[in-house]
Design a protein around this motif. Structure first.
Motif, short mmCIF file in Angstrom:
data_model
loop_
_atom_site.label_atom_id
_atom_site.label_comp_id
_atom_site.label_asym_id
_atom_site.label_seq_id
_atom_site.Cartn_x
_atom_site.Cartn_y
_atom_site.Cartn_z
N ASP A 272 53.47 57.34 74.06
CA ASP A 272 53.83 55.99 73.62
C ASP A 272 53.45 55.76 72.17
O ASP A 272 54.22 55.19 71.39
N LEU A 273 52.26 56.19 71.81
CA LEU A 273 51.81 56.02 70.44
C LEU A 273 52.70 56.76 69.46
O LEU A 273 53.09 56.25 68.41
N GLN A 335 62.80 55.26 80.36
CA GLN A 335 61.57 54.77 79.74
C GLN A 335 61.63 53.24 79.58
O GLN A 335 60.63 52.55 79.79
N ILE A 336 62.79 52.71 79.21
CA ILE A 336 62.94 51.26 79.06
C ILE A 336 62.66 50.56 80.39
O ILE A 336 61.84 49.63 80.47
N VAL A 337 63.36 51.01 81.44
CA VAL A 337 63.20 50.36 82.75
C VAL A 337 61.79 50.57 83.29
O VAL A 337 61.17 49.65 83.83
N GLN A 342 56.40 48.76 84.98
CA GLN A 342 54.94 48.92 84.91
C GLN A 342 54.28 47.65 84.40
O GLN A 342 53.23 47.23 84.91
N ASN A 343 54.89 47.02 83.41
CA ASN A 343 54.35 45.79 82.85
C ASN A 343 54.35 44.68 83.90
O ASN A 343 53.38 43.92 84.04
N ALA A 344 55.46 44.57 84.65
CA ALA A 344 55.56 43.51 85.66
C ALA A 344 54.55 43.71 86.78
O ALA A 344 53.90 42.76 87.23
N GLY A 405 54.14 49.26 75.24
CA GLY A 405 55.29 49.38 76.13
C GLY A 405 56.44 48.49 75.73
O GLY A 405 57.60 48.94 75.66
N LEU A 406 56.18 47.22 75.43
CA LEU A 406 57.26 46.31 75.09
C LEU A 406 57.83 46.59 73.70
O LEU A 406 59.03 46.39 73.46
#
Length: 594
Positions: A272-273, A335-337, A342-344, A405-406
């Motif tokens: 991610d980084l 990755q988008i979905v 994961q965030n939700a 993530g966002l």
């Protein structure tokens, strides 16, 4: 010749009024602009005095001129009058060319004198001004010069075209009218506005830098926390394995499961980084193809169902049964979905619900992820897609993550010519994220498919693999991994040693690090490609240098593949399954790698 009527007369009176006007205007200029040079003040004094003297002298010509008489002094009086008229002409010429506006308005409101700078300030030509002087409403047009405005004041003249001219006005009140000295402040006001705007920009920049510095400090603290979290269970698991946990099958499986999950978590953090860095620098590359987005969204939702169940969250999926085709990178779309899910789930409470839905509207595929969890404060909504922004600020950090993530969702959606939006009724009211992606145009079906593309498999080979890695632990673990796949492995710790061992026992595959001491991995690849006995080996770069330019450099040096550290064991196994070797084994599925 312009004629003034008044009570003052005489050359001495004209001189005194000129000196007074010049001194007054110089003081006004000094008060208006404290930094004005002394030379400029002297010039203002001289010009103003000359202009005032012209006006006073004009009066004196008339007032001091008695009716003509026949006598011995007639010639002398005529010579004196001529001298005064010459003096008036000289004063008028100086006033006419003065760098400040000068105007004299009689008590009846009519303008008796105006120089060129004054006409420029008010936006009039000399001819137009002369015509307007004799109109009865002239006084109303210059009401801003009336004495009640004060002897010195800033004002604004509005021209007929609407242009606003800021001016500094100094008034000298006379018995027969008002003498006004006007300085155009447009340049000074523009400079002041520029200074104010520059200061505002610098303040805004300083605030942004301060905010960036604060977020940087917060990010480093979060990064330290997030890296130490997975390292702790990994270290504990290794200790347990050394203390005999491998003898207990159930404990061993549990310990190995912990290690596997935490390594995946670490890998995701690093990826991610790096992905955010690539997106912000424009270095990320999409591998576009025609993708059934409906099927991809459904599979991604199913992949994240165990995570939701583990957190006690109900996950519902509503996706069209018919294919929805878009042009995109399948890995990045997942990755988008995945990041949204994961965030939700992360911000949902046990017993909560998360919904994943997809529909097609106006030529766009809309993916909606809705949760009933923590919600988002209105002040955070506009910053939510910036890197390192997170709602959670507590020390517990139960959700985890780097706040990337966002930002990745936004960057990847825009790279697919799409967009992302968020809405929330506020804290405790949940949130909904919507990703819109353009649907691809229909594609004609191929007329035929080559029979060889339908082949289900071919014999698998046992390969001779040479691992080139200077880090002892990495080399040892990679050797054990490849041997577990059933291949023959040799290890070299440098480029020179790799070439020497390869010439003794030519390998089928070389797994080579890039950052080697002495010869780099690029040099090793070039040496293999330049040696007729070794050029047929399959070269695979296994490196922590995994940016797009690193992959290009590897390909240019002669590598066939590039795999980022840490390599995915499943991908590595598939890659080694289809290389020339000495011994056939049972057929297997075709490799997904090249």
């Amino acid at each position: 010749m312009i004629e003034f009527r008044g009570t003052r007369s005489g050359k001495a009176g004209a001189f005194a009024w000129a000196v007074a006007a010049g001194a007054a205007t110089s003081l006004v200029a000094r008060a208006a602009w404290p930094a004005v040079p002394a030379g400029a003040l002297l010039l203002i004094f001289i010009v103003t005095a000359a202009a005032a003297g012209a006006i006073a002298a004009a009066r004196s010509v008339h007032d001091a001129s008695p009716a003509p008489r026949m006598g011995g002094n007639l010639l002398g009086r005529q010579l004196a009058m001529s001298a005064r008229e010459a003096e008036v002409t000289r004063f008028q010429r100086c006033a006419q060319d003065a760098p400040i506006g000068i105007v004299f308005v009689g008590r009846d409101g009519a303008v008796r004198f105006a120089n060129d700078e004054y006409l420029r300030i008010i936006g009039r030509s000399r001819d137009t001004f002369v015509e307007e002087r004799f109109r009865p409403d002239t006084g109303a047009r210059i009401g801003w010069l009336r004495p009640e405005s004060g002897p010195r004041h800033e004002s604004e003249y509005i021209r007929e075209d609407g242009t606003r001219v800021p001016v500094l006005v100094a008034l000298s009140i006379e018995e027969d009218g008002v003498a006004a000295f006007i300085v155009d402040l447009s340049a000074e006001k523009a400079a002041q506005r520029a200074r104010d705007e520059s200061e505002a920009r610098h303040r805004a920049l300083a605030e942004k830098l301060e905010e960036a510095d604060r977020r940087k400090d917060e990010f480093l603290a979060v990064l330290s926390h997030e890296l130490r979290n997975p390292l702790a269970p990994i270290r504990n698991s290794v200790f347990l394995l050394r203390r005999g946990a491998s003898a207990d099958a159930a404990l061993r499986d549990r310990v190995l499961g912990v290690v596997e999950r935490q390594v995946e978590h670490l890998t995701r953090l690093v990826d991610d980084l790096l992905d955010v860095t690539r997106i912000t620098r424009g270095k990320i590359e999409l591998r576009r193809e025609r993708v059934d987005l409906a099927g991809l969204v459904r599979r991604t939702g199913d992949d994240h169902r165990p995570l939701a169940q583990e957190r006690g969250v109900e996950l519902t999926i509503e996706v069209p049964d018919a294919p929805v085709t878009i042009e995109g990178d399948p890995t990045r779309l997942m990755q988008i979905v995945g990041n949204l899910l994961q965030n939700a789930v992360k911000f949902s409470s046990r017993g909560g619900r998360v919904s994943l839905a997809m529909a097609v509207r106006d030529g766009n595929a809309e993916i909606r992820v809705r949760d009933e969890g923590a919600g988002i404060d209105a002040g955070l909504l506009e910053h939510l897609f910036q890197p390192f922004v997170q709602a959670e600020r507590t020390l517990a950090r139960s959700g985890g993550g780097l706040g990337l993530g966002l930002a990745l969702v936004k960057g990847l959606a825009e790279m697919h010519d799409g967009a992302v939006a968020v809405s929330s009724a506020g804290p405790g009211q949940g949130a909904e994220f919507t990703v819109s992606l353009p649907v691809a145009a229909p594609e004609r079906a191929p007329e035929h498919v080559r029979p060889e593309l339908l082949t289900t498999g071919r014999p698998r080979r046992v390969a001779r693999v040479l691992v080139v890695e200077d880090n002892p632990d990495v080399a040892s673990s990679l050797r054990d991994l490849v041997e577990a796949f059933g291949h023959e492995v040799d290890v070299a710790r440098s480029g020179d040693a790799a070439l020497a061992r390869a010439r003794q026992n030519p390998p089928d595959v070389v797994l080579c690090d890039i950052g080697l001491p002495g010869m780099s991995g690029y040099d090793v690849a070039r040496a293999f490609r330049g040696d007729p006995a070794l050029r047929h080996a399959r070269l695979v770069a296994v490196s922590g240098y995994a940016q797009a330019e690193d992959r290009r450099d590897a390909a240019e040096a002669g590598f066939d593949r590039h795999i980022a550290k840490p390599p995915d064991p499943n991908e590595l196994e598939r890659l080694l399954a289809w290389v020339p070797g000495a011994r056939d084994v049972a057929p297997a599925e075709p490799s997904a790698t090249r």
